[in-house]
Design a protein around this motif. Structure first.
Motif, short mmCIF file in Angstrom:
data_model
loop_
_atom_site.label_atom_id
_atom_site.label_comp_id
_atom_site.label_asym_id
_atom_site.label_seq_id
_atom_site.Cartn_x
_atom_site.Cartn_y
_atom_site.Cartn_z
N ILE A 122 0.83 -1.21 0.00
CA ILE A 122 0.00 0.00 0.00
C ILE A 122 0.87 1.25 0.00
O ILE A 122 0.64 2.19 -0.78
CB ILE A 122 -0.95 -0.01 1.21
N ASP A 123 1.88 1.27 0.87
CA ASP A 123 2.72 2.47 1.00
C ASP A 123 3.47 2.76 -0.29
O ASP A 123 3.51 3.91 -0.76
CB ASP A 123 3.70 2.26 2.15
N ASP A 124 4.05 1.74 -0.92
CA ASP A 124 4.79 1.94 -2.17
C ASP A 124 3.86 2.42 -3.28
O ASP A 124 4.20 3.36 -4.02
CB ASP A 124 5.46 0.64 -2.60
N ALA A 125 2.70 1.78 -3.40
CA ALA A 125 1.79 2.14 -4.48
C ALA A 125 1.24 3.56 -4.30
O ALA A 125 1.17 4.34 -5.26
CB ALA A 125 0.64 1.13 -4.54
N MET A 126 0.87 3.91 -3.08
CA MET A 126 0.31 5.24 -2.83
C MET A 126 1.37 6.32 -2.96
O MET A 126 1.12 7.41 -3.50
CB MET A 126 -0.32 5.27 -1.43
N THR A 127 2.58 6.04 -2.47
CA THR A 127 3.67 7.02 -2.57
C THR A 127 4.03 7.28 -4.03
O THR A 127 4.28 8.43 -4.43
CB THR A 127 4.90 6.52 -1.80
N LEU B 299 2.18 7.24 -6.64
CA LEU B 299 1.19 8.05 -7.36
C LEU B 299 0.89 9.38 -6.68
O LEU B 299 0.67 10.39 -7.35
CB LEU B 299 -0.11 7.24 -7.51
N TYR B 300 0.93 9.39 -5.34
CA TYR B 300 0.46 10.58 -4.62
C TYR B 300 1.52 11.25 -3.76
O TYR B 300 1.25 12.28 -3.14
CB TYR B 300 -0.73 10.20 -3.72
N GLY B 301 2.73 10.70 -3.69
CA GLY B 301 3.77 11.31 -2.88
C GLY B 301 3.81 10.76 -1.47
O GLY B 301 2.87 10.10 -1.01
N SER B 302 4.90 11.06 -0.77
CA SER B 302 5.13 10.45 0.55
C SER B 302 4.15 10.94 1.61
O SER B 302 4.00 10.29 2.66
CB SER B 302 6.57 10.75 1.01
N ASP B 303 3.49 12.07 1.38
CA ASP B 303 2.53 12.60 2.36
C ASP B 303 1.11 12.11 2.08
O ASP B 303 0.15 12.70 2.55
CB ASP B 303 2.57 14.13 2.34
N TRP B 304 1.00 11.02 1.33
CA TRP B 304 -0.32 10.54 0.94
C TRP B 304 -1.26 10.26 2.11
O TRP B 304 -2.49 10.49 1.98
CB TRP B 304 -0.21 9.28 0.06
N PRO B 305 -0.81 9.80 3.30
CA PRO B 305 -1.78 9.52 4.36
C PRO B 305 -2.59 10.76 4.78
O PRO B 305 -3.75 10.63 5.18
CB PRO B 305 -0.90 9.03 5.53
N ARG B 306 -2.00 11.93 4.67
CA ARG B 306 -2.71 13.15 5.08
C ARG B 306 -3.93 13.41 4.20
O ARG B 306 -4.92 13.99 4.66
CB ARG B 306 -1.75 14.34 5.02
N HIS B 307 -3.88 12.94 2.95
CA HIS B 307 -4.92 13.33 1.98
C HIS B 307 -5.74 12.17 1.45
O HIS B 307 -6.81 12.41 0.86
CB HIS B 307 -4.27 14.03 0.79
N VAL C 194 -0.95 -12.07 -1.48
CA VAL C 194 0.45 -11.79 -1.75
C VAL C 194 0.81 -12.14 -3.19
O VAL C 194 1.60 -11.43 -3.84
CB VAL C 194 1.36 -12.54 -0.75
N GLY C 195 0.23 -13.21 -3.72
CA GLY C 195 0.46 -13.54 -5.11
C GLY C 195 0.03 -12.42 -6.02
O GLY C 195 0.67 -12.16 -7.06
N CYS C 196 -1.03 -11.74 -5.67
CA CYS C 196 -1.49 -10.61 -6.46
C CYS C 196 -0.51 -9.45 -6.39
O CYS C 196 -0.22 -8.80 -7.40
CB CYS C 196 -2.86 -10.16 -5.95
N PHE C 197 0.06 -9.19 -5.23
CA PHE C 197 1.06 -8.14 -5.11
C PHE C 197 2.26 -8.45 -6.02
O PHE C 197 2.74 -7.59 -6.76
CB PHE C 197 1.62 -8.03 -3.68
N ILE C 198 2.73 -9.68 -5.94
CA ILE C 198 3.94 -10.07 -6.67
C ILE C 198 3.71 -10.03 -8.17
O ILE C 198 4.54 -9.53 -8.92
CB ILE C 198 4.41 -11.47 -6.23
N LEU C 199 2.56 -10.50 -8.61
CA LEU C 199 2.26 -10.51 -10.05
C LEU C 199 2.26 -9.12 -10.64
O LEU C 199 2.60 -8.92 -11.80
CB LEU C 199 0.92 -11.20 -10.30
N LYS C 200 1.87 -8.14 -9.80
CA LYS C 200 1.82 -6.77 -10.29
C LYS C 200 3.17 -6.06 -10.14
O LYS C 200 3.29 -4.88 -10.50
CB LYS C 200 0.75 -5.98 -9.53
N GLY C 201 4.14 -6.73 -9.60
CA GLY C 201 5.48 -6.16 -9.54
C GLY C 201 5.67 -5.05 -8.55
O GLY C 201 6.56 -4.21 -8.68
N THR C 202 4.85 -5.05 -7.48
CA THR C 202 4.97 -3.97 -6.51
C THR C 202 5.71 -4.38 -5.25
O THR C 202 5.95 -3.57 -4.38
CB THR C 202 3.57 -3.46 -6.12
N ALA C 203 6.01 -5.68 -5.10
CA ALA C 203 6.67 -6.13 -3.88
C ALA C 203 8.17 -5.90 -3.97
O ALA C 203 8.74 -5.87 -5.04
CB ALA C 203 6.38 -7.61 -3.67
#
Length: 399
Positions: A281-286, A288-296, A390-399
């Motif tokens: 979640i953190d990698d994907a959100m960062t 697209l939306y930057g490191s301050d994504w939790p605020r918004h 987890v298989g879904c994360f890996i298949l999408k190349g985000t892990a």
């Protein structure tokens, strides 16, 4: 417990419903107030639970019907004793009268394989030879001689689930539908009852209510564990990443490790999974939306809740803010409309599919993190759903 008439039929309801209910109550009363190492009480609970099981067995009912009654009799009597620290003594009562189970001979096994192979291949894609090899490899007695059809189908479907998860995109709509027929329908938001983590009867009842197929777990404990391994569900952890610190060290006491091996393994999978989903979640959100994504990008109130937990953290470590997420926060964050459209639809296809997967995991996670005894259903949910996610994360190349 389901009403007796729902399972036994009207002719048996008064006699056996009352008998089994009284047996269960007497066992529960005997266990109340016992100490954590009261071996005689645990042994007594085991014998009482076998008596309750014998009443069910004498009816000659299909095993799925028996399982519905076991939800508040033998299984929970055994696990109630387990909660007192006598897990290894109490749990064998869940083996359901071990004399009823056998390991099929080769010719019988061949016949079973021929009978089931077309259906199993059509549903799960598991070939006849591979199904036969899995069943032949089980060394423990697993075939219920009183209900061979349901017993063999349950074991074969368990193998099919493992094959399906290993060989298909697990959040494909058709795959999710197949799994739903086995593991139950968890798509709609659920209001979780209190005490879910500690009350095994409540948890077992919830699983049946959602549509879980009890034939998948209605085996002696040792055979069920072998079945999980043969299905590829328990053979190894998925390729997870520890993003936020090491796990707690393993105890040097071999007896302690043996006693808690079942819970330890599920706990290990869950802890590693939570590290991975947070990183995902953190990698994907960062990105697209930057490191301050939790605020918004968090649902209302969640950002302040995470901040408050971070302020109260006494470890002195500078954890990423997402490390303070509750398990139930993941689904809310992922399924929030803008986050879903921007990122997560590409991974999970539909919001109800990821909600379904995470909700299946939640009761097991609750019980595990509070060191409560686990049902076989809990194990199956943990291994199947973590591998799917987890298989879904890996298949999408985000892990």
């Amino acid at each position: 417990m389901l009403a007796a008439r729902d399972v036994f039929g009207a002719s048996h309801s008064a006699l056996y419903g009352a008998d089994i209910g009284a047996t269960a109550r007497s066992a529960r009363e005997a266990l109340l107030g016992t100490g954590p190492h009261d071996l005689p009480v645990a042994t007594g609970a085991y014998e009482v639970s076998r008596t309750a099981l014998a009443h069910i067995a004498d009816l000659g009912l299909p095993s799925s019907a028996a399982a519905r009654n076991l939800g508040t009799t033998a299984r929970d009597i055994a696990l109630l004793a387990a909660g007192g620290g006598v897990y290894e003594v109490a749990l064998p009562s869940h083996s359901l009268l071990s004399g009823r189970f056998l390991r099929p001979e080769l010719d019988m096994l061949s016949q079973i394989g021929r009978t089931l192979q077309e259906d199993i291949k059509a549903i799960y894609g598991l070939s006849g030879p591979d199904l036969f090899a899995s069943l032949h490899g089980i060394q423990q007695p697993w075939l219920d001689v009183r209900d061979t059809a349901n017993s063999t189908m349950g074991f074969a479907r368990l193998q099919g689930i493992g094959h399906l998860i290993d060989h298909t995109p697990t959040f494909d709509v058709s795959v999710a539908s197949i799994l739903r027929s086995d593991l139950g329908d968890w798509r709609d938001p659920i209001t979780w009852p209190s005490g879910l983590g500690s009350d095994v009867s409540l948890r077992a009842g919830l699983y049946l209510e959602r549509g879980f197929n009890p034939a998948l777990t209605e085996f002696p404990v040792e055979a069920f564990d072998e079945g999980l391994e043969a299905a590829g569900l328990q053979d190894d952890r998925p390729a997870l990443v520890i993003a936020y610190g090491e796990l707690a060290p393993v105890s040097a006491d071999p007896e302690t490790e043996t006693a808690f091996a079942r819970n330890n393994q599920v706990h290990d999978w869950l802890q590693r999974f939570e590290s991975q989903i947070r990183r995902f979640i953190d990698d994907a959100m960062t990105l697209l939306y930057g490191s301050d994504w939790p605020r918004h990008r968090l649902p209302n109130g969640m950002y302040d809740k995470w901040l408050d937990k971070k302020r109260r953290d006494s470890t002195g470590r500078d954890w990423p803010l997402i490390n303070y997420a509750d398990f139930t926060d993941y689904e809310l964050l992922i399924c929030r409309t803008d986050n879903w459209r921007g990122i997560f639809h590409a991974h999970f296809t539909r919001p109800e599919l990821v909600r379904e997967s995470l909700q299946r995991l939640y009761p097991t996670r609750l019980a595990t993190m509070h060191a409560r005894p686990l049902l076989p259903e809990d194990e199956l949910f943990a291994y199947a759903e973590i591998k799917r996610l987890v298989g879904c994360f890996i298949l999408k190349g985000t892990a």
